[in-house]
Design a protein around this motif. Structure first.
Motif, PDB file in Angstrom:
ATOM      1  N   ARG A 289       0.840  -1.210   0.000  1.00 59.69           N
ATOM      2  CA  ARG A 289       0.000   0.000   0.000  1.00 59.69           C
ATOM      3  C   ARG A 289       0.865   1.247   0.000  1.00 59.69           C
ATOM      4  O   ARG A 289       1.971   1.256   0.547  1.00 59.69           O
TER       5      ARG A 289
ATOM      6  N   LEU B  35      -8.518  -6.055   3.252  1.00 55.56           N
ATOM      7  CA  LEU B  35      -8.730  -4.864   2.432  1.00 55.56           C
ATOM      8  C   LEU B  35      -9.797  -5.150   1.386  1.00 55.56           C
ATOM      9  O   LEU B  35      -9.664  -6.062   0.575  1.00 55.56           O
TER      10      LEU B  35
ATOM     11  N   ILE C 130     -11.909  -3.566  -1.760  1.00 55.21           N
ATOM     12  CA  ILE C 130     -11.911  -2.499  -2.764  1.00 55.21           C
ATOM     13  C   ILE C 130     -13.064  -2.748  -3.734  1.00 55.21           C
ATOM     14  O   ILE C 130     -13.027  -3.692  -4.534  1.00 55.21           O
TER      15      ILE C 130
ATOM     16  N   CYS D 165      -7.156   4.306  -6.574  1.00 57.42           N
ATOM     17  CA  CYS D 165      -8.581   4.415  -6.246  1.00 57.42           C
ATOM     18  C   CYS D 165      -8.988   5.874  -6.104  1.00 57.42           C
ATOM     19  O   CYS D 165      -8.162   6.760  -5.882  1.00 57.42           O
TER      20      CYS D 165
ATOM     21  N   LEU E 227      -6.429   5.624  -2.344  1.00 56.37           N
ATOM     22  CA  LEU E 227      -5.754   4.385  -1.957  1.00 56.37           C
ATOM     23  C   LEU E 227      -4.965   3.884  -3.168  1.00 56.37           C
ATOM     24  O   LEU E 227      -5.514   3.762  -4.273  1.00 56.37           O
TER      25      LEU E 227
END
Length: 288
Positions: free
Chosen positions: A16, A43, A45, A85, A89
């Motif tokens: 990350r 996580l 998404i 994102c 992110l």
């Protein structure tokens, strides 16, 4: 499900942004989320949240054999999928199996890039149970009754339900049914709406069981000339009075127990005066 080439990848590596730690775990690809789990890290998404996904291929090694023989595990780790994102992110995915990495990228590409809203999971989902399949229709009248609006002897006895905005003729962004003080007529509401930006006049949002209300509205059209609206001032005064047992504000009481909150920065409120808007002059609104 047709676009999911691989639903589960073991020993996937993830990094990350802002954290140099590399996690090794399991990647799950569903119809609506990409889920990575490694120990305590989990996580999720959602595909619509993905802004972009870039496939970085490892340097090509010449070989006459199949694709798996072209790269060793160490060489395959030189390839990656870099995902950005919308909520800032950033993740990088790597895998020792280059074929799996390509399948993950193809799956994410098809599920994140849709041609229309109807292709999103929310429209594609079909419930297996009859109860979940029933459409839930919002009933404004029932919701206002639940809060006690218009109930004689209750906390909302000084409120009423109005259909003045039927077919959205008064305000295009308000619902057809609104709640207003019982002693304010629809004619007064119409004139009060003219004083508010986009006709968003003060209407009830929430009524607490103790009788205190929360209302919403847009900015008043005050302007540089400090314009006023008697109807708007009477409407706000009536809203304040709904928390009183008699529905009227005592004439000689000077306490300011009610608050008008402007959620904008002060600079924005001041600048808007130049275009005919602004904020309320508190000298004209009793008990506020």
């Amino acid at each position: 499900m047709d676009h999911i080439r691989v639903s589960k990848v073991e020993q996937m590596r993830l990094v990350r942004s802002g954290n140099n730690t590399e996690y090794m775990g399991t990647l799950h690809l569903t119809t609506h989320h990409m889920i990575f789990s490694a120990g305590d890290l989990e996580l999720w998404i959602p595909y619509p949240m993905i802004h972009s996904a870039v496939l970085v291929r490892p340097p090509r090694r010449d070989s006459d054999d199949n694709i798996q023989a072209v790269y060793t595990e160490e060489q395959a780790l030189e390839g990656s999928i870099r995902i950005r994102c919308h909520h800032f992110l950033f993740v990088t995915l790597r895998c020792t199996d280059i074929r799996r990495l390509y399948d993950v990228f193809a799956t994410v590409k098809h599920l994140a890039c849709v041609g229309s809203l109807e292709q999103l999971y929310a429209f594609d989902y079909r419930s297996d149970t009859a109860d979940d399949a029933k459409a839930v229709e919002y009933d404004a009248h029932a919701e206002f009754r639940r809060m006690g609006v218009g109930v004689a002897g209750g906390v909302g006895q000084h409120w009423r339900v109005s259909e003045i905005n039927r077919e959205f003729q008064l305000c295009a962004t308000y619902p057809p049914v609104v709640a207003a003080p019982a002693r304010i007529s629809d004619t007064t509401l119409t004139y009060a709406a003219r004083y508010r930006s986009k006709a968003r006049l003060p209407v009830l949002s929430y009524l607490h069981p103790n009788g205190v209300s929360m209302t919403r509205s847009s900015q008043p059209m005050v302007g540089l000339k400090q314009a006023r609206s008697v109807q708007d001032e009477k409407l706000v005064e009536a809203i304040v009075a709904t928390s009183e047992p008699t529905g009227m504000v005592p004439r000689f009481r000077n306490e300011r127990n009610n608050i008008i909150i402007d959620a904008r920065p002060t600079t924005n409120a001041v600048v808007n005066r130049a275009i005919g808007a602004g904020s309320e002059n508190m000298d004209h609104y009793r008990q506020c």
